[in-house]
Structures are given as structure tokens and as C-alpha cells.
Design a protein around this motif. Structure first.
Motif: not given
Length: 182
Positions: A6-10, A13-18, A20-24, A26-29
Motif C-alpha cells: 500500500r505504501l509503495f502504491s500510494q 518506492y523511492d519515497a517509502t522508507t523502512i 514508514m513500513i515499520s510504523d505502518a 506497528g513493528v520495530p524496524v
């Protein structure tokens, strides 16, 4: 993977960070990195979507009758698939705008097999002057673009791609293009 997709599609790829994925998620990096790098996660998202699209197209191709009616069925079903799986068109729209440009093999891995399968369905269905590969590319581009943005620029009461009236109008337009080609 779903949240990363969802993050990549919204936002791409370039703007998405690890982070952000972690926050979305709800888990640690570290938990995200245990799955893989950002590129590995991106490829896993694309693998999942490609497999889903490929299964859909294989099943669809087996039941599409020859001729313009079959192309209408193919176009309608493919558009419905894109509307039901909005991450797929959105990821490719980002890619076409040079997102994930550092990953060189995405088209060869994911797009070429799909385009070849669609061209095989189109090949021989009508006008011999119509290039089936270009027709398939054009159809995919139209379906992805519509699924990603809907009807914009005040041509509809709502730009929502899933609004029934907009879907009806777009399918009618798609059919008219098919009829012109074939």
C-alpha cells in the motif's frame, strides 16, 4: 507485505522508507529488516501481484471467445481486475514516472510476460494491420491509468474510478476503441 504494498502504491518506492513500513505495521524496524531490504520487500510485493495477475489472465484467456466480443470481455474483466487490485496499477504508474529506476529488470520480469500473454489473446482476432503487442500495451495503459485516477477534469460528477456510472462510461469507451481497431 500488504502494508508495504500500500505504501509503495500510494507514494512510490523511492519515497517509502523502512521506517514508514515499520510504523505502518506497528513493528520495530529490525522486524521489517528481518524480512528483507526495501528492494527485497518491493520485489516480494510485485511477485505477489504478478502471480495474482498472471493467474487471472491465464484463466481469462481460456474462456475468451474469438473476435471483438472476446476482446470486450477481456477488456472489461481486466479493468475489473485493476479496480479490485488498485495497488497493481498504482505501482506501475509510479514506475512509468521513473520510480524505482535503480531496479533495472522489473519490466522484463513482470511486464513482458503479461504483455506477451495479452498479445497472444489479441493476435489474429481482427485487423492484420493492428500490432497485437502495441494493442495490448495500449489496453493495459488505459486500464491502469483509469484504475489509478478515475475520471478527472470535471468530466464526471465524481472522479472515483469505482463509481458505477464512471465504470460504465469507461467500458463503453474502451469497447469503442476495440471496435475501431478490430
Amino acid at each position: 507485505m500488504l502494508l508495504a504494498g500500500r505504501l509503495f502504491s500510494q507514494i512510490g518506492y523511492d519515497a517509502t522508507t523502512i521506517q514508514m513500513i515499520s510504523d505502518a505495521a506497528g513493528v520495530p524496524v529490525d522486524s521489517v529488516l528481518a524480512i528483507g531490504t526495501k528492494q527485497q520487500i518491493y520485489r516480494a510485493v510485485l511477485d505477489s501481484l504478478w502471480e495474482k495477475e498472471n493467474r487471472f489472465l491465464e484463466e481469462l484467456a481460456s474462456r475468451v471467445p474469438p473476435g471483438p466480443e472476446g476482446l470486450h470481455i477481456l477488456a472489461d474483466a481486466f479493468l475489473d481486475f485493476c479496480l479490485e487490485n488498485p495497488e497493481l496499477p498504482s505501482l506501475w504508474m509510479h514506475r512509468w514516472l521513473a520510480d524505482a529506476a535503480d531496479i533495472r529488470d522489473l519490466e522484463a520480469r513482470y511486464a513482458v510476460p503479461v504483455m506477451s500473454a495479452m498479445a497472444d489473446v489479441v493476435r489474429g482476432l481482427g485487423n492484420p494491420d493492428v500490432d497485437p503487442v502495441l494493442a495490448a500495451h495500449g489496453a493495459v495503459w488505459l486500464a491502469y491509468g483509469y484504475a489509478h485516477t478515475g475520471l478527472q477534469f470535471g468530466y464526471a460528477r465524481s472522479p472515483d474510478a469505482n463509481a458505477p456510472e464512471n465504470v460504465r462510461r469507461f467500458k463503453a469507451y474502451f469497447h469503442s476503441l476495440i471496435d475501431c481497431l478490430f
